[in-house]
Write a protein that holds these residues in place. Structure first.
Motif, PDB file in Angstrom:
ATOM      1  N   LYS A 197       0.834  -1.197   0.000  1.00 17.79           N
ATOM      2  CA  LYS A 197       0.000   0.000   0.000  1.00 17.79           C
ATOM      3  C   LYS A 197       0.872   1.252   0.000  1.00 17.79           C
ATOM      4  CE  LYS A 197      -3.693   2.277   2.593  1.00 17.79           C
ATOM      5  NZ  LYS A 197      -4.540   2.197   3.779  1.00 17.79           N
ATOM      6  N   PRO A 198       0.650   2.146  -0.967  1.00 17.65           N
ATOM      7  CA  PRO A 198       1.420   3.396  -0.990  1.00 17.65           C
ATOM      8  C   PRO A 198       1.013   4.309   0.174  1.00 17.65           C
ATOM      9  CG  PRO A 198       0.277   3.022  -3.075  1.00 17.65           C
ATOM     10  CD  PRO A 198      -0.225   2.015  -2.106  1.00 17.65           C
ATOM     11  N   SER A 199       1.938   5.105   0.648  1.00 18.55           N
ATOM     12  CA  SER A 199       1.609   6.042   1.729  1.00 18.55           C
ATOM     13  C   SER A 199       0.841   7.246   1.195  1.00 18.55           C
ATOM     14  CB  SER A 199       2.872   6.494   2.448  1.00 18.55           C
ATOM     15  OG  SER A 199       3.758   7.088   1.532  1.00 18.55           O
ATOM     16  N   LYS A 200       1.097   7.609  -0.067  1.00 12.87           N
ATOM     17  CA  LYS A 200       0.348   8.704  -0.686  1.00 12.87           C
ATOM     18  C   LYS A 200       0.311   8.475  -2.195  1.00 12.87           C
ATOM     19  CE  LYS A 200       4.286  11.790  -1.054  1.00 12.87           C
ATOM     20  NZ  LYS A 200       4.779  13.123  -0.846  1.00 12.87           N
ATOM     21  N   CYS A 201      -0.594   9.158  -2.849  1.00 13.80           N
ATOM     22  CA  CYS A 201      -0.771   9.014  -4.295  1.00 13.80           C
ATOM     23  C   CYS A 201       0.428   9.625  -5.030  1.00 13.80           C
ATOM     24  CB  CYS A 201      -2.057   9.706  -4.720  1.00 13.80           C
ATOM     25  SG  CYS A 201      -2.364   9.648  -6.498  1.00 13.80           S
TER      26      CYS A 201
END
Length: 175
Positions: A15-19
């Motif tokens: 899961k990425p921490s931000k886009c």
């Protein structure tokens, strides 16, 4: 022109921490939601998420940018599809109501007028006519202002309780 377009669904190994495009928070996609909106979900479950509807794709994305510009599908390091368990609405548990910090209208006006010294943070223990109990976190200018805000939130159904009338409210100064 179409060759320059970036894909809407991005394959990731975690899961990425931000886009990577807009920089906003990445949240879970909840499936089995029907016509429920994000606002209804936040009020009911007190969590950030994107509604995935009732149809689950064969290779479902499981995370999304909070603005909805990108979705993320989990894959193995070799690029093959990873086994995932999609989040279903029927399996969701409500987060505590204290996750939301409600603000009274008077506190909002005090904030706009830069009068921070009159604002206070309260914890409210609420009991409804159906003997439901809930704890709310409210920023207000006084204890009575916080009580009025809690009564209004319950009456309008914003707290997720079936009861619409507060029969008891206990006000505590928050730490």
């Amino acid at each position: 022109m179409l060759d320059n377009k970036k894909p809407r669904i991005i394959n990731v190994t975690r899961k990425p921490s931000k886009c990577p495009d807009c920089g906003s928070q990445v949240v879970d996609i909840i499936y089995g939601t029907g016509d429920m909106t994000e606002i209804e979900f936040v009020l009911e479950y007190r969590k950030d998420a994107i509604m995935g509807g009732n149809n689950i794709p064969r290779r479902p994305p499981i995370w999304s940018c909070s603005c909805g510009c990108k979705r993320f599908r989990k894959v193995n390091p070799d690029g093959s599809d990873a086994a995932v368990k999609v989040k279903m609405l029927k399996n969701m548990r409500k987060a505590p109501a204290t996750k939301i910090n409600w603000t009274s209208d008077l506190a909002s006006r005090a904030l706009e007028d830069n009068r921070h010294e009159i604002m206070h943070h309260y914890e409210m223990e609420i009991t409804t006519e159906l003997d439901e109990h809930e704890t709310l976190s409210i920023t207000a200018v006084s204890g009575s202002d916080a009580e009025d805000q809690a009564t209004e939130l319950v009456a309008k159904g914003f707290v997720g309780l079936r009861g619409r009338k507060c029969v008891a409210i206990e006000v505590f100064d928050a730490e």
